[in-house]
Each structure stands twice: as C-alpha cells, then as structure tokens.
Write a protein that holds these residues in place. Structure first.
Motif, PDB file in Angstrom:
ATOM      1  N   PHE A 207       0.809  -1.330  -0.023  1.00  0.00           N
ATOM      2  CA  PHE A 207      -0.078   0.139   0.125  1.00  0.00           C
ATOM      3  C   PHE A 207       0.966   1.288  -0.158  1.00  0.00           C
ATOM      4  O   PHE A 207       2.058   1.335   0.605  1.00  0.00           O
ATOM      5  CB  PHE A 207      -1.008   0.139   1.192  1.00  0.00           C
ATOM      6  CG  PHE A 207      -0.201   0.390   2.781  1.00  0.00           C
ATOM      7  CD1 PHE A 207      -0.195   1.529   3.057  1.00  0.00           C
ATOM      8  CD2 PHE A 207       0.258  -0.709   3.323  1.00  0.00           C
ATOM      9  CE1 PHE A 207       0.606   1.829   4.232  1.00  0.00           C
ATOM     10  CE2 PHE A 207       0.797  -0.399   4.645  1.00  0.00           C
ATOM     11  CZ  PHE A 207       1.030   0.706   5.095  1.00  0.00           C
ATOM     12  N   HIS A 208       0.442   2.259  -0.432  1.00  0.00           N
ATOM     13  CA  HIS A 208       1.009   3.530  -0.563  1.00  0.00           C
ATOM     14  C   HIS A 208       0.419   4.213   0.925  1.00  0.00           C
ATOM     15  O   HIS A 208      -0.578   4.482   1.276  1.00  0.00           O
ATOM     16  CB  HIS A 208       0.498   4.513  -1.494  1.00  0.00           C
ATOM     17  CG  HIS A 208       1.214   4.449  -2.949  1.00  0.00           C
ATOM     18  ND1 HIS A 208       2.648   4.565  -2.950  1.00  0.00           N
ATOM     19  CD2 HIS A 208       0.784   3.905  -4.070  1.00  0.00           C
ATOM     20  CE1 HIS A 208       2.820   4.557  -4.216  1.00  0.00           C
ATOM     21  NE2 HIS A 208       2.140   3.941  -4.905  1.00  0.00           N
ATOM     22  N   ASP A 209       1.564   4.816   1.612  1.00  0.00           N
ATOM     23  CA  ASP A 209       1.097   5.513   2.957  1.00  0.00           C
ATOM     24  C   ASP A 209       0.665   7.018   2.564  1.00  0.00           C
ATOM     25  O   ASP A 209       1.093   7.345   1.605  1.00  0.00           O
ATOM     26  CB  ASP A 209       2.127   5.506   4.022  1.00  0.00           C
ATOM     27  CG  ASP A 209       1.778   5.555   5.370  1.00  0.00           C
ATOM     28  OD1 ASP A 209       0.357   5.621   5.478  1.00  0.00           O
ATOM     29  OD2 ASP A 209       2.565   5.557   6.049  1.00  0.00           O
ATOM     30  N   PHE A 210      -0.013   7.457   3.566  1.00  0.00           N
ATOM     31  CA  PHE A 210      -0.594   9.093   3.235  1.00  0.00           C
ATOM     32  C   PHE A 210      -1.072   9.660   4.520  1.00  0.00           C
ATOM     33  O   PHE A 210      -1.405   8.774   5.368  1.00  0.00           O
ATOM     34  CB  PHE A 210      -1.795   9.043   2.008  1.00  0.00           C
ATOM     35  CG  PHE A 210      -3.047   8.443   2.449  1.00  0.00           C
ATOM     36  CD1 PHE A 210      -3.974   8.856   3.004  1.00  0.00           C
ATOM     37  CD2 PHE A 210      -3.049   6.901   2.023  1.00  0.00           C
ATOM     38  CE1 PHE A 210      -5.075   8.078   3.613  1.00  0.00           C
ATOM     39  CE2 PHE A 210      -4.260   6.150   2.336  1.00  0.00           C
ATOM     40  CZ  PHE A 210      -5.168   6.698   3.041  1.00  0.00           C
ATOM     41  N   GLU A 211      -1.180  10.912   4.330  1.00  0.00           N
ATOM     42  CA  GLU A 211      -1.677  11.501   5.475  1.00  0.00           C
ATOM     43  C   GLU A 211      -2.862  12.432   5.406  1.00  0.00           C
ATOM     44  O   GLU A 211      -2.929  12.909   4.164  1.00  0.00           O
ATOM     45  CB  GLU A 211      -0.587  12.491   6.305  1.00  0.00           C
ATOM     46  CG  GLU A 211       0.760  11.775   6.750  1.00  0.00           C
ATOM     47  CD  GLU A 211       1.821  12.494   7.455  1.00  0.00           C
ATOM     48  OE1 GLU A 211       1.612  13.832   7.308  1.00  0.00           O
ATOM     49  OE2 GLU A 211       2.678  12.100   8.164  1.00  0.00           O
ATOM     50  N   GLY A 212      -3.697  12.797   6.267  1.00  0.00           N
ATOM     51  CA  GLY A 212      -4.740  13.814   6.153  1.00  0.00           C
ATOM     52  C   GLY A 212      -5.360  14.226   7.391  1.00  0.00           C
ATOM     53  O   GLY A 212      -4.853  13.594   8.506  1.00  0.00           O
ATOM     54  N   MET A 213      -6.325  14.775   7.470  1.00  0.00           N
ATOM     55  CA  MET A 213      -7.123  15.089   8.429  1.00  0.00           C
ATOM     56  C   MET A 213      -8.309  14.238   8.629  1.00  0.00           C
ATOM     57  O   MET A 213      -9.075  13.995   7.671  1.00  0.00           O
ATOM     58  CB  MET A 213      -7.503  16.708   8.443  1.00  0.00           C
ATOM     59  CG  MET A 213      -8.429  17.059   9.937  1.00  0.00           C
ATOM     60  SD  MET A 213      -9.186  18.581   9.644  1.00  0.00           S
ATOM     61  CE  MET A 213      -7.660  19.557   9.439  1.00  0.00           C
TER      62      MET A 213
ATOM     63  N   SER B  39      -5.948  15.308  -5.652  1.00  0.00           N
ATOM     64  CA  SER B  39      -4.888  14.593  -4.484  1.00  0.00           C
ATOM     65  C   SER B  39      -3.949  13.777  -5.004  1.00  0.00           C
ATOM     66  O   SER B  39      -4.303  12.639  -5.896  1.00  0.00           O
ATOM     67  CB  SER B  39      -5.820  14.083  -3.410  1.00  0.00           C
ATOM     68  OG  SER B  39      -5.121  13.406  -2.550  1.00  0.00           O
ATOM     69  N   GLU B  40      -2.722  13.641  -4.583  1.00  0.00           N
ATOM     70  CA  GLU B  40      -1.578  12.737  -4.949  1.00  0.00           C
ATOM     71  C   GLU B  40      -1.906  11.144  -4.343  1.00  0.00           C
ATOM     72  O   GLU B  40      -1.878  10.313  -5.019  1.00  0.00           O
ATOM     73  CB  GLU B  40      -0.221  13.082  -4.390  1.00  0.00           C
ATOM     74  CG  GLU B  40       0.405  14.169  -4.778  1.00  0.00           C
ATOM     75  CD  GLU B  40       1.670  14.133  -4.555  1.00  0.00           C
ATOM     76  OE1 GLU B  40       2.407  13.538  -3.922  1.00  0.00           O
ATOM     77  OE2 GLU B  40       2.465  15.447  -4.753  1.00  0.00           O
ATOM     78  N   THR B  41      -3.018  11.393  -3.195  1.00  0.00           N
ATOM     79  CA  THR B  41      -3.425   9.869  -2.822  1.00  0.00           C
ATOM     80  C   THR B  41      -4.001   9.201  -4.061  1.00  0.00           C
ATOM     81  O   THR B  41      -3.920   7.787  -4.039  1.00  0.00           O
ATOM     82  CB  THR B  41      -3.894   9.893  -1.437  1.00  0.00           C
ATOM     83  OG1 THR B  41      -3.235  10.752  -0.632  1.00  0.00           O
ATOM     84  CG2 THR B  41      -4.489   8.550  -0.953  1.00  0.00           C
TER      85      THR B  41
END
Length: 375
Positions: free
Chosen positions: A240-246, A329-331
C-alpha cells in the motif's frame, strides 16, 4: 522639498497600482448567457464543478434565456451545465475561465451541437470534441437503446450493443491520443491525458507530457500526470501507499498508523451517487466485522464543510480522511483512482489483495467474503 515630492509621488503610484489590482480582482468573473429554445419557462439549469463534484449555482430559463454570473478560483475549470426536462436529462460540457460565455441552440442541440463561444479554452475544447462528435452521438444512441431494453433481454441483446460501443470507444481513443500529441499548448490536451494515462504505456505518457508548454505544465491538471510518472501506481499484489490527512475529529492522521489487520480503503465523495448507495452496506460491515477489518475512507471532496456534512448523512463512524485536494490529490493518483467509489482491500502484511470500482447492492460484502473466507 524634492524629497517630500518624491515620497508623495511614490505613495500615489503605489495607491494607483493597488487600486488597479483591486479593480482587476473585482472584475475577474465569469458570465454565462444562454439563448435557447425548447426549454419551458421555469426550467432549472445547474452548474456542476467537475473538480469538486459540487453543484455551485443554478438559475431558471425565462423567455428562452438564462444567465449565470460568478467567480472561478482556479481557472480554467471543467463545468457540467445540465437540466431535466420531462424525463430527459439535458447537458453540455464547458471548459472556461472567468470569461463571458454565450450558449445558443435548441434543446435538441444538446449536448453535441450546441453553440458555445467566448473562451479560448472552450474553443480548444470544442475543436477536440468535433473530432469525436460522430462517434459520441453513435455511442449515446447505443447506450439509450440498451437502457430501453427489458431486463430479461439486457444480457443477450445488451452484450452485442456493448460490443459495438467498445469498437466506437477504441476509435475515439485513437482520435483523443492524436489530439493530445498535436496540441501541446491546450488545457484540453493535458486533461485528456489525465483521463487516459492509465490506458497508455508510461513512456508514451512521458513523451506527450514533455512537449507541453511551461504554462500547461504548471496547471493543476498537469500535476496529475507528474505524480503518475513519478510514482508506482498501486495494483493488486503491491504494498500500500502511505498517506496523511485530517480525520473528522480534526486530528492529523497517517494511514499506516490507523489501518487494521485487514483494511478496506474506500475512495469516495459527497456527491457521488453510488458512494451514497454504498453507505448503508459500509455501516453494516463496520458493525459486523470491526474485530478483523477496519474501514478507512478517503474523500475526493475539495471543500471541508461538504465532506463533513456527508459524514453525518452517511453515518460514518470510522476514520474518514480529507486532504483538501479533491480529485487532484496525490493519494488518489497513487492508487490509480479513475472512478468512485473504488475499494482497495489490504491484508495484514500491507499487500493489496483486491481492488474494484463501482457499487451494486451486496457487492462489497460479496467481495469481502470471497477474499476473507479462507483467511
């Protein structure tokens, strides 16, 4: 005395420049003026921003005329103008900035023969559409024929119809690729490449992208291609690709810290019809499988308030993540999201074991049972 005069002159010049800039900002707006026939008085016309999937304005037709006025914050924007007359859905596509646009035609001219003028980006878009117009009209006709079939005939007769649609789509794709290659200075070209990137070899995408002008390469549409070329797009069997957000509590979260033993990553948006239909089933799954499966939603909504309201409507009790970049979004790009809802199932080792797009009643449960029954 000369020093005082120079200081006053400098201040006046700065005030003049500021005044001009403020005036330009105030005057930076779009108008859409429609002169149309065949629409009953009172027909509601809507504008939907395709970047945010949100209806952002509406008006009514009176005496064969309608008008919109507003401001686009990130032009040019893809906009869907649509109405419903009787049982017929009427629409056309716009690609405009803060320009003065005129739309002329009869209701029968929508979507392919309506006259739209007043914007350079729209004229480029009109030309690209003219290259595939005949194919698009044929395709629409076949889709409508399929929709009119009785349910018992859709499988047998429908298969032949979709075979014809597939041939049309292949011819259309060739025309779209040729347009992209020969028009490196248009927003239409880079938008088309964004839609087709997953269907082309990466080296072909790179060659087309390399020829774009600096202005096009700086656009939000080009960022989609840049991420696609830079990253490995997730597929079944990949980590999986990791990602961040709120999340909805206002907390900054990282996907790798909140995923479960098994994780269903749900790509969604507030105004997506199939996503709304899937909500009840996701609630059911969250209630029944919470011990072994975590749901994490990632929204393609650009507006925070729209996202939060949709969570209340859909009774989302699990983590929903927002980064404010909408469909750009890059995600979403890293996971190769072409349509929503898209679901990505990840195992305890962090490997993607299934990925699918679309929703039908019971389809998520069915897919999960197939993947998890032998685990």
């Amino acid at each position: 005395m000369k020093l005082i005069f120079k200081s006053i002159l400098t201040i006046c010049i700065l005030l003049f420049i500021t005044s001009c800039n403020e005036k330009e900002k105030k005057e930076e707006k779009f108008t859409i003026t429609g002169e149309v026939s065949g629409f009953p008085d009172g027909t509601k016309i809507y504008l939907r921003n395709l970047s945010t999937d949100a209806v952002f304005d509406s008006t009514t037709v009176e005496n064969n005329n309608f008008q919109f006025e507003g401001h686009l914050y990130s032009p040019p924007e893809q906009i869907w103008l649509n109405a419903t007359v009787g049982k017929n859905f009427i629409y056309t596509n716009l690609l405009i900035g803060n320009d003065n646009i005129t739309i002329k035609g009869d209701i029968s001219d929508f979507p392919w023969n309506v006259n739209i003028r007043g914007s350079k980006t729209q004229e480029d878009f009109n030309y690209s559409q003219s290259l595939t117009k005949e194919n698009n009209i044929k395709r629409d006709s076949l889709v409508q024929a399929f929709m009119k079939l009785p349910q018992e005939k859709q499988q047998e007769v429908g298969a032949e119809i979709w075979k014809k649609i597939g041939k049309i789509d292949s011819f259309t794709q060739v025309s779209r690729i040729n347009y992209m290659k020969s028009h490196p200075n248009t927003y239409t070209s880079v938008i088309e490449l964004g839609y087709l990137k997953n269907q082309l070899p990466k080296d072909t995408v790179q060659k087309i992208f390399d020829n774009y002008t600096p202005e096009i390469k700086e656009s939000k549409y080009a960022k989609v291609i840049e991420v696609f070329l830079r990253e490995n797009i997730s597929k079944i069997g990949d980590k999986f690709h990791d990602f961040e957000g709120m999340n909805q509590k206002g907390e900054k979260v990282k996907f790798s810290n909140i995923r479960g033993e098994y994780t269903l990553l749900d790509f969604t948006a507030a105004y997506c019809g199939p996503c709304i239909q899937a909500a009840d089933e996701l609630v059911e799954i969250n209630n029944e499988y919470s011990d072994s499966l975590k749901i994490v939603s990632f929204t393609q909504d650009a507006k925070k308030d729209v996202w939060l309201k949709s969570l209340e409507r859909d009774k989302v009790a699990w983590n929903s993540i927002w980064d404010g970049n909408g469909r750009y979004s890059e995600t979403s790009i890293k996971y190769g999201i072409q349509g929503i809802p898209t679901f990505v199932l990840i195992n305890p080792e962090g490997i993607i074991i299934d990925k699918w797009t679309g929703y039908g009643k019971g389809s998520i449960l069915s897919r999960l049972e197939k993947n998890l029954s032998n685990k």
